[in-house]
Write a protein that holds these residues in place. Structure first.
Motif, PDB file in Angstrom:
ATOM      1  N   GLN A  40      -2.422   0.203  -9.643  1.00 51.06           N
ATOM      2  CA  GLN A  40      -3.384   1.011 -10.376  1.00 51.06           C
ATOM      3  C   GLN A  40      -2.927   2.457 -10.485  1.00 51.06           C
ATOM      4  O   GLN A  40      -2.059   2.922  -9.746  1.00 51.06           O
ATOM      5  CB  GLN A  40      -4.739   0.961  -9.669  1.00 51.06           C
ATOM      6  N   ASP A  41      -3.534   3.128 -11.428  1.00 53.59           N
ATOM      7  CA  ASP A  41      -3.408   4.577 -11.568  1.00 53.59           C
ATOM      8  C   ASP A  41      -4.806   5.156 -11.436  1.00 53.59           C
ATOM      9  O   ASP A  41      -5.636   5.032 -12.346  1.00 53.59           O
ATOM     10  CB  ASP A  41      -2.791   4.929 -12.927  1.00 53.59           C
ATOM     11  N   ARG A  42      -5.081   5.766 -10.299  1.00 52.05           N
ATOM     12  CA  ARG A  42      -6.430   6.249 -10.029  1.00 52.05           C
ATOM     13  C   ARG A  42      -6.828   7.418 -10.921  1.00 52.05           C
ATOM     14  O   ARG A  42      -8.019   7.662 -11.140  1.00 52.05           O
ATOM     15  CB  ARG A  42      -6.541   6.659  -8.560  1.00 52.05           C
ATOM     16  N   GLU A  43      -5.864   8.151 -11.432  1.00 48.65           N
ATOM     17  CA  GLU A  43      -6.204   9.327 -12.242  1.00 48.65           C
ATOM     18  C   GLU A  43      -6.867   8.931 -13.555  1.00 48.65           C
ATOM     19  O   GLU A  43      -7.683   9.677 -14.087  1.00 48.65           O
ATOM     20  CB  GLU A  43      -4.936  10.134 -12.507  1.00 48.65           C
TER      21      GLU A  43
ATOM     22  N   ASN B 138       2.167   5.109  -2.343  1.00 48.55           N
ATOM     23  CA  ASN B 138       2.422   5.786  -3.610  1.00 48.55           C
ATOM     24  C   ASN B 138       3.820   5.416  -4.101  1.00 48.55           C
ATOM     25  O   ASN B 138       4.820   5.699  -3.435  1.00 48.55           O
ATOM     26  CB  ASN B 138       2.294   7.303  -3.421  1.00 48.55           C
TER      27      ASN B 138
ATOM     28  N   GLU C 164       0.840  -1.193   0.000  1.00 49.32           N
ATOM     29  CA  GLU C 164       0.000   0.000   0.000  1.00 49.32           C
ATOM     30  C   GLU C 164       0.875   1.243   0.000  1.00 49.32           C
ATOM     31  O   GLU C 164       1.877   1.308   0.725  1.00 49.32           O
ATOM     32  CB  GLU C 164      -0.917  -0.009   1.222  1.00 49.32           C
TER      33      GLU C 164
ATOM     34  N   ILE D 241      -0.071   2.796  -5.940  1.00 47.10           N
ATOM     35  CA  ILE D 241      -0.440   3.768  -6.961  1.00 47.10           C
ATOM     36  C   ILE D 241       0.793   4.146  -7.775  1.00 47.10           C
ATOM     37  O   ILE D 241       1.883   4.339  -7.227  1.00 47.10           O
ATOM     38  CB  ILE D 241      -1.049   5.028  -6.311  1.00 47.10           C
TER      39      ILE D 241
ATOM     40  N   ASN E 249      -8.180   5.678 -13.844  1.00 46.09           N
ATOM     41  CA  ASN E 249      -8.973   4.501 -13.507  1.00 46.09           C
ATOM     42  C   ASN E 249      -8.452   3.267 -14.238  1.00 46.09           C
ATOM     43  O   ASN E 249      -9.192   2.545 -14.893  1.00 46.09           O
ATOM     44  CB  ASN E 249     -10.454   4.726 -13.847  1.00 46.09           C
ATOM     45  N   GLN E 250      -7.157   3.040 -14.104  1.00 49.27           N
ATOM     46  CA  GLN E 250      -6.504   1.957 -14.820  1.00 49.27           C
ATOM     47  C   GLN E 250      -5.919   0.953 -13.832  1.00 49.27           C
ATOM     48  O   GLN E 250      -5.133   1.304 -12.961  1.00 49.27           O
ATOM     49  CB  GLN E 250      -5.379   2.509 -15.715  1.00 49.27           C
ATOM     50  N   ARG E 251      -6.322  -0.306 -13.937  1.00 45.89           N
ATOM     51  CA  ARG E 251      -5.711  -1.394 -13.180  1.00 45.89           C
ATOM     52  C   ARG E 251      -5.732  -2.625 -14.074  1.00 45.89           C
ATOM     53  O   ARG E 251      -6.685  -3.407 -14.087  1.00 45.89           O
ATOM     54  CB  ARG E 251      -6.471  -1.660 -11.884  1.00 45.89           C
TER      55      ARG E 251
ATOM     56  N   GLU F  17      -3.600  -1.312  -3.844  1.00 42.60           N
ATOM     57  CA  GLU F  17      -3.463   0.001  -3.225  1.00 42.60           C
ATOM     58  C   GLU F  17      -2.105   0.627  -3.495  1.00 42.60           C
ATOM     59  O   GLU F  17      -1.760   1.641  -2.881  1.00 42.60           O
ATOM     60  CB  GLU F  17      -3.680  -0.112  -1.716  1.00 42.60           C
TER      61      GLU F  17
END
Length: 704
Positions: A618-621, A548, A546, A580, A623-625, A578
């Motif tokens: 994932q890349d939350r900006e 960044n 978990e 990123i 929405n890619q996982r 989790e």
């Protein structure tokens, strides 16, 4: 003469046993793979195995399942059927009339417990007509409900209540729907709801819970409930929140409740703010009061109670003492308390609060701000039957408290979980668990991996192996200190309290499951160096990462290769969900997610894994996982792998790499991700591409 007897006995075969006795022997075979192997010996064994099987899980694509010619041996004793893995890519079962129509009811006539992957209501409509006497049903759906003309509020559950009038238990723990769906469906069929005894309404991916009116409405039409699990809105800032009056009505409407789990689903991230519990304002308490809890405990025969909140309840010690000292009803065995303050003070030799509940077998304390080492010592003295203990987000607890708990419960403790306690480090925690190493079966460590520092000057705590227990006994009375020293000597410590404890067991003889938490970008700590050098039967490990990754330096290898000395390790859950990072393009000097996946998965081919659950970063900006090419190539090196569950998206040409794995039999995309719709511009897998992959996977020849 002896030779003649031996010659005669060698001619006796297992088939010479009477049919009834042989059938009884087959009924004692429990492992699924052992049963499958026995059914391949001969036709007689196949018939016996099918006549004695009580549970079955079907896998694969329903369009490609081979149908043997009639007559086909049925399963008359089968009572539990699992169809949740039969259509992992979301193909509705209503499109396979041969399977749903005459086949399933004819081959499984006695099914009363069903687990079903329900993409839309058509699956339940097709099946419940043939099994009207279902008692227990569990529905599975990890993704958003599909949109269509026939999808209305409660339509996912209407066929179940309409066709199965004898239903007793419903489990929606892995089913994605809305709270109003459940309330509307139950209220529409009051006669059927009256017979319900168990409801698990946790709802997959639930971010909101049941309102007070919804919970009371469900309890009014289900008066015979014995088990209720539900997420609830406890926040006083919201309208129609659950309060004391709601719990009193719940106890009045359902007087037979023995299991009650009410959870606030509001996510609280304490890893980034270790002091969040103690920093809560005192003028923002929960709407649940200790007086209401005391009334609830006296009104219901609770043996399993869970109340996990997001706002603190103050001074709950007397209410918990009333729960432990009640004379009417059974003793409480399982207890989970979230944001409870004053759970146990642990002052001197007096037992208070939860320590009075001597019948407890499982205890979970979450975000208890005033819980201390003395509290854990009192719990160990009062709750002598504890076999499972979970400690989450308690800021004042140190390794010394865990050590006292381990020594007090060394004969009973089998499952221990320690998470988000800022004063506890993982290496030091493993060090103080020596008294229970021989008996622990499951261990979860969600702690920092550096040295644990005390607040007074930053000095490290004195541990058991440091031959100095003065710090441990300092806050206690002299009488308690002498009792503690005698306890150590009785367990095998040599000499006095300062004489060392060389007799503690070093081997984790019973440890089967190990769970670890690591911050993003850090290396996997050599488990041998912190005390896990001897784990002879460790078969499952969970690693959660978990944080960044974007600001972390360029790493080389995560360190999965150090797990290769665990020869029995066959199952792994690697959760990078989790973690990123950058999905496509990264700034100069930064790494994208594909390089991070290579960092984490390097060396996985050296392990002896047979089952892998993998959550890609994932890349939350954006929405890619999604599974990357390096990750696909590294996972492909696990030649012994039989089951692969990817909790994310993937491309079809990447998935085809897995077809070269000789023992792979089951591959699924899980969780909230789903094959992309046809109008999506991405290149991720769709229904047709998933079907092609399944067909290629099932057409291979797998020896075992």
């Amino acid at each position: 003469m002896p030779w003649e007897i031996a010659q005669i006995t060698t001619k006796i075969h297992l088939h010479d046993l009477p049919e009834a006795l042989l059938q009884q022997i087959f009924s004692f075979i429990e492992p699924t793979r052992a049963r499958n192997s026995a059914s391949l010996v001969c036709r007689r064994w196949r018939d016996l195995e099918r006549r004695t099987r009580s549970s079955l899980s079907l896998r694969g694509n329903p369009f490609t399942i081979p149908y043997p010619p009639s007559p086909f041996p049925s399963f008359p004793s089968l009572s539990s059927l699992d169809l949740s893995n039969l259509s992992p890519w979301g193909c509705p079962l209503s499109n396979t009339p041969l399977l749903v129509g005459p086949t399933l009811p004819d081959k499984f006539p006695g099914v009363n417990s069903l687990k079903l992957y329900s993409r839309d209501p058509t699956a339940l409509i097709s099946l419940t007509h043939h099994w009207p006497k279902l008692k227990r049903v569990k529905l599975v759906r990890w993704h958003n409900r599909p949109s269509g003309a026939g999808i209305t509020i409660g339509s996912d559950l209407h066929p179940l209540f309409e066709n199965c009038g004898e239903i007793e238990e419903i489990d929606l723990n892995e089913f994605y729907c809305w709270t109003e769906d459940v309330t509307e469906a139950i209220r529409s069929y009051p006669l059927v709801a009256k017979g319900l005894t168990g409801l698990d309404l946790m709802l997959a991916n639930a971010t909101d819970g049941f309102r007070a009116s919804e919970l009371v409405s469900i309890s009014e039409v289900c008066p015979n409930l014995q088990r209720l699990v539900a997420p609830c809105v406890f926040n006083p800032r919201y309208m129609d929140f659950v309060n004391d009056e709601t719990l009193r009505k719940l106890a009045t409407n359902c007087p037979h409740l023995t299991t009650l789990h009410l959870v606030d689903p509001t996510p609280i991230n304490l890893n980034n703010n270790p002091g969040a519990v103690n920093n809560l304002p005192e003028d923002n308490p929960s709407a649940i009061t200790p007086a209401c809890l005391e009334t609830l405990f006296s009104s219901l025969p609770l043996t399993d109670f869970s109340l996990d909140l997001s706002h603190p309840i103050l001074e709950v010690g007397p209410a918990l003492e009333a729960l432990g000292q009640r004379r009417a009803g059974p003793l409480v065995k399982n207890l989970k308390l979230g944001y409870f303050q004053g759970v146990c003070i642990g002052k001197w030799l007096h037992l208070d609060g939860v320590a009075v509940c001597g019948g407890l077998e499982s205890l979970c304390l979450k975000n208890c701000a005033d819980l201390s080492d003395a509290s854990l010592s009192a719990i160990a003295r009062g709750c002598t039957r504890l076999s499972r203990f979970d400690l989450i987000g308690c800021d004042l607890v140190t390794e010394l408290g865990i050590q006292q708990l381990a020594i007090g419960l060394r004969q009973t403790l089998k499952d221990l979980s320690v998470s988000r306690c800022p004063l506890i480090s993982a290496p030091a925690l493993v060090k103080v668990l020596k008294p229970v190493r021989r008996w622990l079966e499951r261990l979860h460590l969600d702690c920092i991996w550096t040295g644990s520092k005390a607040e007074n000057g930053g000095a490290e705590h004195d541990l058991l192996d440091d031959n100095n227990l003065n710090g441990l006994c300092e806050p206690q009375s002299k009488r308690r200190r002498y009792e503690y020293e005698e306890d150590l000597e009785g367990f095998g410590a040599t000499g006095t309290v300062n004489g060392g404890c060389s007799q503690w067991p070093e081997s984790w003889e019973c440890l089967r499951e190990l769970s670890l938490w690591l911050p993003a970008g850090e290396f996997l700590f050599p488990l041998r160096d912190i005390g896990f050098e001897d784990c002879p039967i460790l078969s499952s490990i969970t690693i959660k990462v978990e944080g960044n990754c974007r600001a972390k330096p360029d790493p080389r290898t995560f360190g999965l290769s150090i797990l290769s000395h665990f020869r029995e390790l066959s199952k792994m859950k690697l959760d990078l969900g989790e973690a990123i990072g950058y999905a496509f393009t990264a700034p100069f000097g930064q790494m994208d997610l594909s390089l991070w996946e290579r960092f984490y998965l390097h060396g996985i081919g050296d392990l002896f894994l047979q089952e892998l659950d993998y959550w890609p970063p994932q890349d939350r900006e954006v929405n890619q996982r999604s599974l990357s090419l390096p990750a696909t190539g590294l996972i492909q090196m696990c030649f012994r792998l039989r089951k692969l569950f990817i909790h994310g998206t993937a491309h079809e040409h990447f998935m085809r790499f897995f077809l070269q794995m000789p023992n792979l039999r089951d591959v699924q995309l899980r969780e909230d991700y789903y094959p992309a719709p046809e109008n999506d511009m991405s290149t991720e897998m769709r229904d047709e591409s998933c079907g092609r992959f399944e067909l290629a996977l099932n057409s291979r020849l797998v020896l075992d």
